[in-house]
Design an enzyme around this catalytic site. Structure first.
Site, PDB file in Angstrom:
ATOM      1  N   LYS A  50      49.934  41.462  49.430  1.00 12.13           N
ATOM      2  CA  LYS A  50      49.168  41.486  48.174  1.00 12.13           C
ATOM      3  C   LYS A  50      49.396  42.823  47.460  1.00 12.13           C
ATOM      4  O   LYS A  50      49.570  42.874  46.235  1.00 12.13           O
ATOM      5  CB  LYS A  50      47.665  41.305  48.459  1.00 12.13           C
ATOM      6  CG  LYS A  50      47.289  39.873  48.810  1.00 12.13           C
ATOM      7  CD  LYS A  50      45.896  39.758  49.408  1.00 12.13           C
ATOM      8  CE  LYS A  50      45.661  38.326  49.912  1.00 12.13           C
ATOM      9  NZ  LYS A  50      44.416  38.143  50.653  1.00 12.13           N
ATOM     10  N   GLN A  94      38.980  41.101  52.408  1.00  9.34           N
ATOM     11  CA  GLN A  94      39.876  40.277  53.228  1.00  9.34           C
ATOM     12  C   GLN A  94      39.113  39.697  54.423  1.00  9.34           C
ATOM     13  O   GLN A  94      38.509  40.439  55.195  1.00  9.34           O
ATOM     14  CB  GLN A  94      41.058  41.136  53.711  1.00  9.34           C
ATOM     15  CG  GLN A  94      42.066  40.388  54.555  1.00  9.34           C
ATOM     16  CD  GLN A  94      42.882  39.371  53.764  1.00  9.34           C
ATOM     17  OE1 GLN A  94      43.252  39.601  52.612  1.00  9.34           O
ATOM     18  NE2 GLN A  94      43.159  38.232  54.366  1.00  9.34           N
ATOM     19  N   ASP A 117      38.183  36.610  44.376  1.00 11.96           N
ATOM     20  CA  ASP A 117      38.414  35.478  45.274  1.00 11.96           C
ATOM     21  C   ASP A 117      37.543  34.270  44.924  1.00 11.96           C
ATOM     22  O   ASP A 117      37.716  33.204  45.498  1.00 11.96           O
ATOM     23  CB  ASP A 117      38.073  35.899  46.724  1.00 11.96           C
ATOM     24  CG  ASP A 117      39.317  36.081  47.568  1.00 11.96           C
ATOM     25  OD1 ASP A 117      40.361  35.513  47.211  1.00 11.96           O
ATOM     26  OD2 ASP A 117      39.229  36.779  48.595  1.00 11.96           O
TER      27      ASP A 117
END
Ligand code: NAP
Length: 282
Positions: A50, A94, A117
């Site tokens: 990422k 994460q 997200d």
């Protein structure tokens, strides 16, 4: 033989478009902050990838890595700081986290307008109400984009989602419903999965069970989207779908790797860019 859906090609197209827009920006660049609080090697790989992709399209990327001694309060303070930092547009926690950390509390602390997200309950709620979330969950968003890129009709189609996680199964089911598909959701307690798969025009499988879906389980000409990723001991990747055999029956199919995976990162960076634009306006 099915059309092979090329997720890598579409993801590259999305990223090239964003890169070109970012290169023309005169003011500050979009910025993504990633918090890594686990020692899982796959998570470390995802985070590195990422970071690399963010930088390659001209974003600022900040990664906060913590070891297993980290306390909940330290991450809470970081999230509060990032929420208040006008130079940060998107915050990604994460998952999974170290076991002693409270994932729910941390997700809910992220400002929904920076929740890149789409996991904050406000964004989940908006999605389920058919409203526009500040950001849509990345993997499901990427899947819908793939279906649209290949002009696959969703209205009135029987869509079966296999898996009911908060990060893939449930949000992709909500998105398919918002696209007027007739949606069923199967999970590990579902009886006679084959009866359901044979009725489906579209199957989205997100279980992590290698080759769960066999050729005799799918309807001729159906659309098969494989989200699963299972790493074998020799490092090769398998999906939920027995690709080599199912491709002879399906109408469209995604490979693993090169299908849904690249779309997840592309959607994440697209979300970061969209949040950046919204924050510029406000
Ligand atoms: P998860 O949280 O473990 O959820 C798996 C789901 O599959 C659960 O709902 C489970 O049912 C269901 N399931 C398990 N075995 C089943 C079976 N035999 N028949 C029917 N349903 C079954 O996993 P996840 O986070 O959603 O991820 C799923 C897979 O997608 C994993 O392989 C993951 O690595 C991959 N993934 C890929 C991407 C990508 O970008 N390509 C992104 C995210 C995830 P219960 O709820 O009853 O337990």
């Amino acid at each position: 033989m099915a059309v092979i859906i090329d997720g890598k090609k579409i993801a590259d197209k999305i990223l090239d478009e964003i890169k070109s827009k970012v290169s023309k920006l005169e003011n500050k660049k979009p910025s993504l902050a990633v918090i890594l609080a686990n020692d899982n090697p796959s998570s470390a790989l995802y985070v590195n990838s990422k970071e690399k992709k963010s930088k390659s399209i001209g974003f600022n990327s900040f990664v906060y890595r913590f070891d297993k001694e980290v306390e909940q309060g330290t991450i809470k303070n970081l999230i509060i700081k990032l929420n208040n930092d006008p130079n940060i547009n998107g915050i990604l926690l994460q998952l999974p986290l170290f076991n002693h950390l409270d994932e729910r509390e941390l997700i809910e602390l992220i400002n929904p307008k920076k929740d890149v997200d789409g996991f904050h309950p406000i964004n989940v709620g908006k999605l389920n109400c058919g409203l526009k979330p500040y950001a849509k969950c990345c993997t499901p968003k990427g899947i819908i984009r793939l279906l649209k890129e290949y002009s696959i009709e969703l209205t009135g189609k029987n869509a079966l989602v296999i898996g009911r996680s908060n990060i893939v199964g449930k949000p992709v089911a909500a998105m398919l419903l918002n696209e007027n598909a007739t949606v069923s959701v199967a999970h590990s307690k579902t009886k006679n999965l084959k009866e359901h798969t044979l009725r489906a025009d579209i199957i989205i499988s997100a279980t992590g069970c290698a080759h769960l879906i066999k050729a005799d389980m799918v309807k001729k000409g159906s659309v098969i989207i494989d989200v699963g990723i299972v790493k074998k001991d020799d490092g090769t990747l398998l999906g939920d779908v027995d690709f080599e055999n199912v491709k002879n029956v399906a109408g469209f199919i995604t490979p693993v790797p090169g299908g849904v995976g690249p779309m997840t990162i592309a959607s994440l960076l697209e979300n970061t860019y969209e949040l950046y634009l919204e924050q510029l306006e406000n």
